[in-house]
Design a protein around this motif. Sequence first.
Motif, PDB file in Angstrom:
ATOM      1  N   THR A  75      -5.182  12.500 -26.233  1.00 33.61           N
ATOM      2  CA  THR A  75      -4.311  11.849 -25.244  1.00 33.61           C
ATOM      3  C   THR A  75      -4.195  10.353 -25.525  1.00 33.61           C
ATOM      4  N   LEU A  76      -5.300   9.719 -25.897  1.00 34.78           N
ATOM      5  CA  LEU A  76      -5.265   8.299 -26.259  1.00 34.78           C
ATOM      6  C   LEU A  76      -4.357   8.072 -27.468  1.00 34.78           C
ATOM      7  N   GLU A  77      -4.486   8.942 -28.460  1.00 33.00           N
ATOM      8  CA  GLU A  77      -3.667   8.809 -29.673  1.00 33.00           C
ATOM      9  C   GLU A  77      -2.180   8.978 -29.358  1.00 33.00           C
ATOM     10  N   LYS A  78      -1.860   9.945 -28.480  1.00 32.83           N
ATOM     11  CA  LYS A  78      -0.464  10.192 -28.082  1.00 32.83           C
ATOM     12  C   LYS A  78       0.084   9.004 -27.285  1.00 32.83           C
ATOM     13  N   LEU A  79      -0.743   8.467 -26.402  1.00 28.96           N
ATOM     14  CA  LEU A  79      -0.334   7.298 -25.617  1.00 28.96           C
ATOM     15  C   LEU A  79      -0.036   6.123 -26.537  1.00 28.96           C
ATOM     16  N   ALA A  80      -0.899   5.931 -27.535  1.00 29.69           N
ATOM     17  CA  ALA A  80      -0.709   4.826 -28.486  1.00 29.69           C
ATOM     18  C   ALA A  80       0.618   4.979 -29.231  1.00 29.69           C
ATOM     19  N   MET A  81       0.994   6.222 -29.506  1.00 30.44           N
ATOM     20  CA  MET A  81       2.234   6.476 -30.237  1.00 30.44           C
ATOM     21  C   MET A  81       3.482   6.122 -29.424  1.00 30.44           C
ATOM     22  N   THR A  82       3.344   6.044 -28.103  1.00 30.82           N
ATOM     23  CA  THR A  82       4.480   5.635 -27.253  1.00 30.82           C
ATOM     24  C   THR A  82       4.622   4.116 -27.209  1.00 30.82           C
ATOM     25  N   GLY A  83       3.683   3.411 -27.849  1.00 28.19           N
ATOM     26  CA  GLY A  83       3.719   1.950 -27.835  1.00 28.19           C
ATOM     27  C   GLY A  83       2.966   1.333 -26.672  1.00 28.19           C
ATOM     28  N   SER A  84       2.258   2.169 -25.907  1.00 26.05           N
ATOM     29  CA  SER A  84       1.504   1.665 -24.757  1.00 26.05           C
ATOM     30  C   SER A  84       0.298   0.839 -25.189  1.00 26.05           C
ATOM     31  N   LYS A  85       0.032  -0.216 -24.431  1.00 27.19           N
ATOM     32  CA  LYS A  85      -1.184  -1.005 -24.637  1.00 27.19           C
ATOM     33  C   LYS A  85      -2.256  -0.450 -23.707  1.00 27.19           C
ATOM     34  N   MET A  86      -3.458  -0.238 -24.236  1.00 23.73           N
ATOM     35  CA  MET A  86      -4.536   0.332 -23.431  1.00 23.73           C
ATOM     36  C   MET A  86      -5.726  -0.616 -23.340  1.00 23.73           C
ATOM     37  N   VAL A  87      -6.192  -0.824 -22.114  1.00 24.34           N
ATOM     38  CA  VAL A  87      -7.340  -1.691 -21.859  1.00 24.34           C
ATOM     39  C   VAL A  87      -8.385  -0.891 -21.089  1.00 24.34           C
ATOM     40  N   MET A  98       0.851  -1.199   0.000  1.00 17.53           N
ATOM     41  CA  MET A  98       0.000   0.000   0.000  1.00 17.53           C
ATOM     42  C   MET A  98       0.878   1.237   0.000  1.00 17.53           C
ATOM     43  N   MET A  99       0.558   2.163  -0.940  1.00 12.85           N
ATOM     44  CA  MET A  99       1.365   3.358  -1.039  1.00 12.85           C
ATOM     45  C   MET A  99       0.978   4.380   0.017  1.00 12.85           C
ATOM     46  N   ALA A 100       1.950   5.034   0.592  1.00  9.48           N
ATOM     47  CA  ALA A 100       1.679   6.048   1.606  1.00  9.48           C
ATOM     48  C   ALA A 100       1.294   7.353   0.930  1.00  9.48           C
ATOM     49  N   ASN A 101       0.583   8.215   1.691  1.00 13.12           N
ATOM     50  CA  ASN A 101       0.115   9.493   1.163  1.00 13.12           C
ATOM     51  C   ASN A 101       1.251  10.335   0.593  1.00 13.12           C
ATOM     52  N   CYS A 102       2.386  10.362   1.277  1.00 20.87           N
ATOM     53  CA  CYS A 102       3.468  11.266   0.904  1.00 20.87           C
ATOM     54  C   CYS A 102       4.088  10.920  -0.437  1.00 20.87           C
ATOM     55  N   SER A 103       3.772   9.728  -0.977  1.00 20.76           N
ATOM     56  CA  SER A 103       4.407   9.308  -2.224  1.00 20.76           C
ATOM     57  C   SER A 103       3.676   9.823  -3.460  1.00 20.76           C
ATOM     58  N   VAL A 104       2.529  10.475  -3.281  1.00 20.10           N
ATOM     59  CA  VAL A 104       1.743  10.906  -4.429  1.00 20.10           C
ATOM     60  C   VAL A 104       2.440  12.051  -5.165  1.00 20.10           C
ATOM     61  N   GLN A 105       2.410  11.983  -6.501  1.00 17.77           N
ATOM     62  CA  GLN A 105       3.063  13.004  -7.318  1.00 17.77           C
ATOM     63  C   GLN A 105       2.013  13.723  -8.154  1.00 17.77           C
ATOM     64  N   SER A 106       2.022  15.046  -8.113  1.00 19.82           N
ATOM     65  CA  SER A 106       1.039  15.840  -8.841  1.00 19.82           C
ATOM     66  C   SER A 106       1.519  16.105 -10.272  1.00 19.82           C
ATOM     67  N   LEU A 107       0.632  15.873 -11.259  1.00 24.23           N
ATOM     68  CA  LEU A 107       0.949  16.091 -12.667  1.00 24.23           C
ATOM     69  C   LEU A 107      -0.077  17.051 -13.275  1.00 24.23           C
ATOM     70  N   SER A 108       0.343  17.784 -14.317  1.00 26.87           N
ATOM     71  CA  SER A 108      -0.606  18.647 -15.026  1.00 26.87           C
ATOM     72  C   SER A 108      -1.191  17.914 -16.230  1.00 26.87           C
ATOM     73  N   GLY A 109      -0.479  16.884 -16.703  1.00 28.37           N
ATOM     74  CA  GLY A 109      -0.926  16.048 -17.820  1.00 28.37           C
ATOM     75  C   GLY A 109      -0.098  14.781 -17.841  1.00 28.37           C
ATOM     76  N   LEU A 110      -0.354  13.921 -18.811  1.00 30.20           N
ATOM     77  CA  LEU A 110       0.296  12.606 -18.822  1.00 30.20           C
ATOM     78  C   LEU A 110       1.566  12.531 -19.677  1.00 30.20           C
ATOM     79  N   GLN A 111       1.888  13.587 -20.396  1.00 31.43           N
ATOM     80  CA  GLN A 111       2.981  13.523 -21.364  1.00 31.43           C
ATOM     81  C   GLN A 111       4.304  13.027 -20.780  1.00 31.43           C
ATOM     82  N   HIS A 112       4.762  13.669 -19.715  1.00 34.50           N
ATOM     83  CA  HIS A 112       6.068  13.308 -19.158  1.00 34.50           C
ATOM     84  C   HIS A 112       6.086  11.841 -18.704  1.00 34.50           C
ATOM     85  N   LEU A 113       5.020  11.430 -17.987  1.00 35.45           N
ATOM     86  CA  LEU A 113       4.954  10.059 -17.477  1.00 35.45           C
ATOM     87  C   LEU A 113       4.895   9.051 -18.626  1.00 35.45           C
ATOM     88  N   ALA A 114       4.114   9.372 -19.649  1.00 35.53           N
ATOM     89  CA  ALA A 114       3.968   8.455 -20.782  1.00 35.53           C
ATOM     90  C   ALA A 114       5.265   8.324 -21.573  1.00 35.53           C
TER      91      ALA A 114
END
Length: 305
Positions: free
Chosen positions: A46-58, A1-17
């Motif tokens: 965003t879905l199209e950009k994610l797909a371009m990184t080679g990510s599989k989406m379910v 279980m992740m602790a509260n302090c580990s949460v990271q705030s993002l403005s969008g998914l680009q960097h993570l993806a």
Amino acid sequence: MMANCSVQSLSGLQHLAETRRFKAWFLDQFGVLHDGKKPYPGAILTLEKLAMTGSKMVILSNSSRRASATIEKLKSLGFDPSLFVGAITSGELTHQYLQRRDDSWFAALGRSCIHMTWSDRGAISLEGLDLQVVENVGEAEFILAHGTEALGHPSGNAIPKKLEDLEKILEQCAAKKIPMVVANPDYVTVEARALRVMPGALATKYEKLGGEVKWMGKPDKIIYKAAMAMAGVDVSDSIAVGDSLHHDIKGANAAGIQSAFITGGIHATELGLDSFGEAADLSSVQALSSKYDAYPSYVLPAFTW
């Protein structure tokens, strides 16, 4: 279980993806991709950009209906079905487990059931499951909860029932100690600005009566295991994205996978958010996470790039 302090705030998914850390993304639909009527701003891009990184989406959805119906719904809203490896709904899982019966719990269920279903929203077909729907609790070996509006009839029709009537039937079933399979673990959903009671509410009531319930979707890890199998990945390669702390994030925690919490969905009012894309106060997110005992890895306002 992740602790509260580990949460990271993002403005969008680009960097993570673009780190390509995750091979598979398990996406909730309502509250993340669309509102039931139209896609959220930026969701298709965003879905199209994610797909371009080679990510599989379910798509992972707590819906009583089969996976094919979910894909058709997304298509009708303008989403490209080819971007997804597939969809897994709680209704699809329920159908498969009842059909295969290669799980010891399901193998022991029997064939005669009390069927709680929908009327206005359209009854759920039990075709191919070799089940006998019964009206008399005395003849039933289990309860199958697909909906909260009607009771299935042996003829195949659905007889509209008030919620209170269904709850009275649950009391009889609890006295007989027969198990329940709930095909949609959600408690409520928003339709036309009104809250509609969902099968999860009946299941919670049944547990309070002492009944045994098999929860077939989020937050049970059963649906995440199915998603990992579909995408051909393991825990470390997976991330779940959702707007419900109790269902999406708690489920990801139970499955041991990372998660991204979309704050602009069902918790927007609790977080004091008024407009799409508005960032939530991180301390408010952490307080709400503690309330629901559900801890996301990442937090962002919406499913945007």
